[in-house]
Design a protein around this motif. Structure first.
Motif, PDB file in Angstrom:
ATOM      1  N   THR A 170       7.417  -8.852  -2.153  1.00 41.93           N
ATOM      2  CA  THR A 170       6.619  -8.687  -0.941  1.00 41.93           C
ATOM      3  C   THR A 170       5.313  -8.009  -1.306  1.00 41.93           C
ATOM      4  OG1 THR A 170       8.597  -8.494   0.454  1.00 41.93           O
ATOM      5  CG2 THR A 170       6.518  -7.673   1.368  1.00 41.93           C
TER       6      THR A 170
ATOM      7  N   ASN B 226      11.892 -11.905  -5.840  1.00 39.31           N
ATOM      8  CA  ASN B 226      11.854 -11.481  -4.443  1.00 39.31           C
ATOM      9  C   ASN B 226      10.739 -10.440  -4.365  1.00 39.31           C
ATOM     10  OD1 ASN B 226      12.240 -10.219  -1.948  1.00 39.31           O
ATOM     11  ND2 ASN B 226      14.450 -10.504  -2.007  1.00 39.31           N
TER      12      ASN B 226
ATOM     13  N   LYS C 143       6.380 -13.195  -0.517  1.00 38.95           N
ATOM     14  CA  LYS C 143       5.947 -13.056   0.872  1.00 38.95           C
ATOM     15  C   LYS C 143       4.664 -12.241   0.876  1.00 38.95           C
ATOM     16  CE  LYS C 143       7.309 -11.408   5.459  1.00 38.95           C
ATOM     17  NZ  LYS C 143       8.370 -10.709   6.253  1.00 38.95           N
ATOM     18  N   THR C 144       3.585 -12.816   1.392  1.00 36.22           N
ATOM     19  CA  THR C 144       2.296 -12.125   1.453  1.00 36.22           C
ATOM     20  C   THR C 144       2.001 -11.759   2.898  1.00 36.22           C
ATOM     21  OG1 THR C 144       1.199 -14.285   1.537  1.00 36.22           O
ATOM     22  CG2 THR C 144       1.299 -13.188  -0.600  1.00 36.22           C
TER      23      THR C 144
END
Length: 405
Positions: free
Chosen positions: A180, A178, A204-205
């Protein structure tokens, strides 16, 4: 409530090299770590410092003070700039040693949730340790592949580093963290580092318009960095960033920008121009494409053409200070002195210790035959950057002309 550390944990961490801080019985530290325990929390937050931190110096100090009421906090630095490849010096001689040490520490603290946070080299460390600890990761602006042309790791990594994990991509694919990752669209190296990781499960980018390598500073200014990280460790949705961009939706754009950047490293400005000119036409709303083209045109001394692109950048990303700096520089080179001074003085309010801004103001005043007014700006630029030859030569020239305050 002040957390008092239990003797068994203190005994383990104070040997060797760790010392209890006099300011608080709850803190224990060494050259490369500082632990602030919170017995009431099951969370452990690792805050990884960036480059050139050692001897008990750490990034994220204010963040740690804000987080310590709701989590155990461990501030870390790498000593030498080894990109955390050999782990934490105080915690063993290898990455595996350091991960095992933190796992043992987490067990002693009764921490069941681990979070890692870092910027730049610290962000790389957060990803490395996050993968080994199965932690939740938040990073800003990283070299996902170290030592590529132009990269910060190539410039700053210590020669002693044994690069065991040069590329985060295979590691992240296998671990499904997970994770970011937040990067600025005005920093092509960070943008390229993030583009390589787009689409990996669990990652997530987020790219931010008008932001450069200073992701932590941007978040602190717009959202409050400590508040933002609190959302992260409480597993809440991260606050939306107003300037969230779309550059990472266009892998070809990022790839070509990096290719042009590499030509620029070798001062092959014509080749860089051959890439960037059509790229701006293909992506007319890309701030970083306009900015990259403008910098290349400046190198080719095409100041008016560069100014047209910098006008676009300044209007679309008015808080991007480097864009406004180069716009002012182009105006100076076009002898639009009053307009250039206005912009430079405006920037000096934001960065009063900026040697390039001070030098440009002084140089403009020299061109306007205001030599006595120019001298203090040139002198201060030399004081800040004494090894900059152009600055010292300008000061020497003014001094020879017997300019006085």
């Amino acid at each position: 409530m002040t957390a008092i550390i239990k003797p068994p944990l203190a005994d383990k961490l104070t040997a060797p090299g760790a010392t209890k801080k006099n300011s608080s019985k709850s803190e224990i530290s060494g050259n490369n770590f500082l632990l602030i325990p919170n017995p009431s929390s099951t969370k452990l937050v690792l805050l990884f410092s960036g480059t050139y931190k050692s001897g008990g110096r750490f990034d994220f100090w204010n963040v740690a003070q804000a987080l310590k009421t709701s989590a155990n906090v461990l501030l870390l630095n790498n000593g030498k700039n080894q990109w955390y490849q050999q782990g934490i010096p105080d915690f063993g001689k290898t990455l595996a040693d350091s991960i095992a040490h933190i796992q043992k520490l987490a067990k002693e603290l009764r921490a069941t949730e681990i979070y890692t946070v870092g910027v730049s080299m610290g962000g790389f460390g957060a990803a490395l340790f996050g993968s080994g600890l199965n932690a939740k990761v938040l990073a800003f602006g990283i070299d996902s592949l170290v030592c590529i042309p132009g990269s910060r790791s190539l410039k700053s990594m210590h020669p002693s580093t044994a690069i065991d994990i040069p590329d985060l991509k295979p590691l992240l694919i296998s671990r499904k963290l997970n994770f970011t990752l937040i990067v600025g669209e005005m920093d092509i190296l960070d943008l390229y580092g993030a583009a390589r990781l787009v689409g990996i499960p669990g990652i997530k980018t987020i790219s931010v318009r008008g932001m450069d390598h200073g992701g932590g500073r941007y978040i602190d200014k717009t959202k409050g960095l400590a508040s933002y990280i609190k959302h992260f460790i409480h597993n809440e949705a991260l606050p939306a960033l107003n300037e969230e961009g779309q550059a990472l939706d266009s892998p070809k754009l990022v790839e070509r920008l990096y290719e042009a950047h590499c030509f620029g490293i070798d001062a092959k400005w014509d080749q860089s121009l051959e890439i960037l000119d059509p790229l701006v036409k293909s992506y007319p709303m890309s701030d970083i494409a306009h900015y990259s083209l403008a910098l290349t045109l400046i190198k080719l001394k095409k100041y008016k053409e560069a100014r047209d692109h910098l006008n676009f950048v300044a209007s679309m990303t008015p808080d991007f200070i480097s864009g406004r700096f180069y716009l002012a520089y182009c105006l100076r080179m076009e002898k639009q002195y009053k307009a250039a001074l206005h912009l430079f003085f405006d920037q000096l309010k934001e960065k009063p210790e900026s040697a390039p801004t001070l030098f440009n103001i002084g140089s403009i005043l020299v061109s306007m035959d205001k030599l006595n007014e120019a001298l203090p700006f040139i002198k201060k630029a030399v004081e800040i950057q004494p090894n900059k030859k152009a600055y010292s030569q300008k000061l020497e020239s003014l001094t020879k002309n017997k300019v006085s305050l």
